[in-house]
Design an enzyme around this catalytic site. Structure first.
Site, PDB file in Angstrom:
ATOM      1  CD  GLU A   1      -3.088  -1.057   0.482  1.00  0.00           C
ATOM      2  OE1 GLU A   1      -3.342   0.047  -0.027  1.00  0.00           O
ATOM      3  OE2 GLU A   1      -3.817  -2.053   0.320  1.00  0.00           O
TER       4      GLU A   1
ATOM      5  CB  CYS B   1      -1.463   7.385   1.405  1.00  0.00           C
ATOM      6  SG  CYS B   1      -3.026   6.706   1.956  1.00  0.00           S
TER       7      CYS B   1
HETATM    8  P1  NAD Z   1       8.184   4.719   5.026  1.00  0.00           P
HETATM    9  O1  NAD Z   1       8.266   3.974   3.765  1.00  0.00           O
HETATM   10  O2  NAD Z   1       9.302   5.611   5.381  1.00  0.00           O
HETATM   11  O3  NAD Z   1       8.013   3.747   6.283  1.00  0.00           O
HETATM   12  C1  NAD Z   1       6.977   2.795   6.405  1.00  0.00           C
HETATM   13  C2  NAD Z   1       7.453   1.665   7.303  1.00  0.00           C
HETATM   14  O4  NAD Z   1       8.562   1.052   6.695  1.00  0.00           O
HETATM   15  C3  NAD Z   1       7.905   2.086   8.701  1.00  0.00           C
HETATM   16  O5  NAD Z   1       7.334   1.239   9.653  1.00  0.00           O
HETATM   17  C4  NAD Z   1       9.402   1.871   8.679  1.00  0.00           C
HETATM   18  O6  NAD Z   1       9.880   1.398   9.913  1.00  0.00           O
HETATM   19  C5  NAD Z   1       9.557   0.779   7.660  1.00  0.00           C
HETATM   20  N1  NAD Z   1      10.862   0.758   7.000  1.00  0.00           N
HETATM   21  C6  NAD Z   1      11.776   1.729   6.915  1.00  0.00           C
HETATM   22  N2  NAD Z   1      12.867   1.296   6.226  1.00  0.00           N
HETATM   23  C7  NAD Z   1      12.618   0.018   5.872  1.00  0.00           C
HETATM   24  C8  NAD Z   1      13.344  -0.970   5.135  1.00  0.00           C
HETATM   25  N3  NAD Z   1      14.539  -0.737   4.616  1.00  0.00           N
HETATM   26  N4  NAD Z   1      12.776  -2.178   4.957  1.00  0.00           N
HETATM   27  C9  NAD Z   1      11.561  -2.434   5.454  1.00  0.00           C
HETATM   28  N5  NAD Z   1      10.826  -1.532   6.152  1.00  0.00           N
HETATM   29  C10 NAD Z   1      11.346  -0.319   6.354  1.00  0.00           C
HETATM   30  O7  NAD Z   1       6.818   5.527   4.962  1.00  0.00           O
HETATM   31  P2  NAD Z   1       6.292   6.605   5.970  1.00  0.00           P
HETATM   32  O8  NAD Z   1       7.113   7.849   5.840  1.00  0.00           O
HETATM   33  O9  NAD Z   1       6.126   6.022   7.317  1.00  0.00           O
HETATM   34  O10 NAD Z   1       4.827   6.894   5.370  1.00  0.00           O
HETATM   35  C11 NAD Z   1       4.620   7.801   4.326  1.00  0.00           C
HETATM   36  C12 NAD Z   1       4.403   7.094   2.999  1.00  0.00           C
HETATM   37  O11 NAD Z   1       3.460   6.059   3.153  1.00  0.00           O
HETATM   38  C13 NAD Z   1       3.828   8.011   1.924  1.00  0.00           C
HETATM   39  O12 NAD Z   1       4.408   7.708   0.686  1.00  0.00           O
HETATM   40  C14 NAD Z   1       2.364   7.629   1.897  1.00  0.00           C
HETATM   41  O13 NAD Z   1       1.710   7.921   0.684  1.00  0.00           O
HETATM   42  C15 NAD Z   1       2.449   6.165   2.168  1.00  0.00           C
HETATM   43  N6  NAD Z   1       1.183   5.667   2.714  1.00  0.00           N
HETATM   44  C16 NAD Z   1       0.426   4.834   1.959  1.00  0.00           C
HETATM   45  C17 NAD Z   1      -0.798   4.397   2.453  1.00  0.00           C
HETATM   46  C18 NAD Z   1      -1.687   3.469   1.669  1.00  0.00           C
HETATM   47  O14 NAD Z   1      -2.578   2.886   2.279  1.00  0.00           O
HETATM   48  N7  NAD Z   1      -1.491   3.301   0.371  1.00  0.00           N
HETATM   49  C19 NAD Z   1      -1.223   4.802   3.704  1.00  0.00           C
HETATM   50  C20 NAD Z   1      -0.410   5.651   4.445  1.00  0.00           C
HETATM   51  C21 NAD Z   1       0.799   6.072   3.948  1.00  0.00           C
END
Ligand code: NAD
Length: 525
Positions: A265, A299
């Site tokens: 997502e 998002c």
């Molecule tokens: P992010 O990608 O920075 O982090 C998301 C999760 O990934 C966190 O729990 C983090 O600990 C983990 N993570 C970080 N590095 C990682 C790695 N190398 N391997 C695996 N996991 C890792 O995203 P964010 O800043 O927390 O959220 C913002 C983004 O999320 C925006 O792009 C937004 O559009 C998207 N988002 C999408 C939805 C949806 O339902 N489509 C909902 C909310 C947010």
């Protein structure tokens, strides 16, 4: 965070370098090793993540053993788990909302109750209502004439086993315990790794989940991005990741090494089409509401607005007026949420400065003329950008904050072409009463989902699947599709007693029956 052919970059790549302040200190220095000579050296985050990986593998093993022992996972056991998750939220919703506000600096209590607590409770109840129907085996047809001889084909939706949930900070409860409801409805166990950016909420979630669930049912693992990376390399039966497209790529790579199926997502730049036939006043209200909820850190937030050239002023005025009405003040207004960290705040300021330097008109909607420079509350007013172009950061990255670029079109075809040249967005919004134009926009673009005459709202329809397409996501949950996403669709075919192989000429030695059957099939459709 779009990476498209025009050199677009990842919005969120920068902030994953690590934790800040006290959180980082606690994680980095909590453990130390004694080197030769008795000198203490702190263990690095990578080493700690390695240690945590062993712990996570042990939990996964225990969950899978418990899952295997409990099969078939009864519907009543699943229902009981969903009810416990709902009870957790009812009993501790206020406490969780306070933790989220502390993590953000300020987050509107009411907005949190609506977006993270009651919506998740509602989704749990929706699952309770429909799961018996979803779980029913489906009868499928058999090839003619096998059915006449008693052959049976059936599809069973069976649990996959242990599902990993990696969730982001922007809706920390909705995006962790929300999918958990449907994952449990499908009969799975779950391990959750919430975001390191909402540390207080993540710690409280871990504490509460341990109170309401046995570790073999649901477990929460907190920690750094390195722990998240280690988590994504576990041998789950399914992995759900919600976050940025850049991290999504890493997660898919890590899961791919173990052939773990994923639901991703992700994010993207969700456009708003304002048609000439739109009610501009109403559209302005709805766009401003969607853009300013959670200070645009959504998002599905309307990322940029595409308006008819001759209606630009009307569109801008209507959004501005609506923002004015909803938030007459901002700094001391508890209804208005802060940007989550200094780094995210600085990124948004840089984005606006970049647009201004490259020729955009910057309209700050600051009804009470407040001085934002003299506070560290990380509150940012709605900032509308006019005269934008693709060289600007604001048009290259997912905005994820209260900044709204406005583009204009002479003919709606130009807007359709622009959206099609860029990455497929998570959401797309059309405002207007012209059904022909609406269908033209919908049928000639592709996006994860659509809301007509509003923004974001399609996600709140529990019965509609929610997900992206391509760079904005893979797979979906919510609706009956979500139950299927977290289930294994197992085909069960039952052969009749009769010797079908002989009858159909499938069994050697082959003779006339076989040749006749082949000839019968070899006909054009
Ligand atoms: P992010 O990608 O920075 O982090 C998301 C999760 O990934 C966190 O729990 C983090 O600990 C983990 N993570 C970080 N590095 C990682 C790695 N190398 N391997 C695996 N996991 C890792 O995203 P964010 O800043 O927390 O959220 C913002 C983004 O999320 C925006 O792009 C937004 O559009 C998207 N988002 C999408 C939805 C949806 O339902 N489509 C909902 C909310 C947010």
């Amino acid at each position: 965070m779009l990476q498209c052919g025009k050199g677009k970059q990842d919005t969120f790549a920068g902030h994953k370098a690590g934790l800040r302040g006290a959180a980082a200190t606690a994680l980095v220095f909590r453990v130390s090793i004694v080197e030769n000579g008795g000198k203490e050296k702190p263990l690095g985050r990578e080493q700690m993540a390695e240690d945590k990986k062993a712990e996570m593998e042990a939990i996964l093993r225990r969950q899978r053993e418990a899952f295997t022992a409990a099969r078939p996972e009864s519907l009543s056991a699943r229902r009981d788990r969903i009810k416990r998750a709902i009870a957790l939220l009812v009993d501790h919703g206020d406490e969780l909302a306070r933790a989220m506000s502390a993590d953000f600096g300020n987050r509107s209590h009411e907005a949190t109750m609506l977006t993270d607590i009651t919506s998740t409770i509602g989704f749990g109840k929706y699952c309770l209502k429909h799961m018996d129907k979803w779980a029913k085996p489906e009868k499928r047809s058999t090839r003619f004439p096998l059915g006449l001889f008693g052959a049976k084909a059936e599809l069973r939706y069976e649990p996959k086993g242990v599902v990993g949930i990696l969730s982001p900070w922007n809706f920390p409860i909705n995006l962790s315990l929300g999918p958990l409801m449907q994952i449990m409805a499908a009969g799975n166990r779950a391990m959750i790794k919430p975001s390191e950016f909402t540390e207080k909420t993540s710690e409280l979630t871990a504490e509460l989940v341990a109170k309401y669930f046995a570790e073999e049912e649901v477990a929460v693992i907190t920690g750094s991005p390195e722990v998240a990376a280690a988590f994504s390399s576990l041998q789950f039966d399914h992995l759900l990741f919600t976050g940025s497209t850049a991290t999504g790529r890493k997660v898919m790579e890590a899961a791919g090494r173990n052939l773990v199926p994923v639901t991703l997502e992700l994010g993207g730049k969700s456009p708003v089409f304002l048609g000439r036939s739109a009610n501009f006043e109403q559209a302005g209200e709805r766009i401003a509401m969607g853009k300013m909820l959670n200070a645009g850190q959504i998002c599905l937030a309307p990322d940029y607005m595409y308006v008819p050239e001759d209606k630009e002023q009307t569109a801008v005025d209507s959004v501005r007026q609506a923002a004015h009405n909803m938030y007459p003040t901002i700094l001391d207004n508890d209804d208005y949420t802060s940007v989550v960290t200094d780094r995210h705040f600085d990124r948004l300021q840089t984005m606006v400065a970049d647009a201004r330097d490259k020729g955009a008109e910057v309209i700050e909607v600051n009804p009470a003329n407040e001085d934002f420079s003299s506070t560290n509350a990380r509150k940012m007013p709605l900032t509308i950008l006019r005269n934008v172009n693709d060289d600007m950061m604001a048009m290259q990255e997912e905005i994820f904050g209260p900044v709204l670029p406005v583009k204009t079109y002479k003919n709606v075809d130009e807007a359709i072409a622009y959206v099609n040249e860029n990455d497929r967005p998570l959401g797309l919004y059309y405002f207007g009463s012209d059904a022909g134009e609406r269908e033209q926009v919908l049928q000639r673009t592709i996006s994860g989902g659509v809301t007509v005459n509003d923004v974001i709202m399609h996600i709140s329809m529990d019965d509609l699947p929610f997900g992206g397409v391509g760079p904005s996501g893979i797979g979906s949950y919510h609706g009956p599709e979500g139950f299927k996403e977290f289930s294994h669709a197992r085909s069960v075919y039952t052969q009749p007693k009769m010797d079908i192989a002989k009858l159909a000429g499938l069994k050697p030695p082959f003779g006339n029956t076989t040749r006749k059957n082949i000839a019968r099939e070899m006909k054009k459709a």
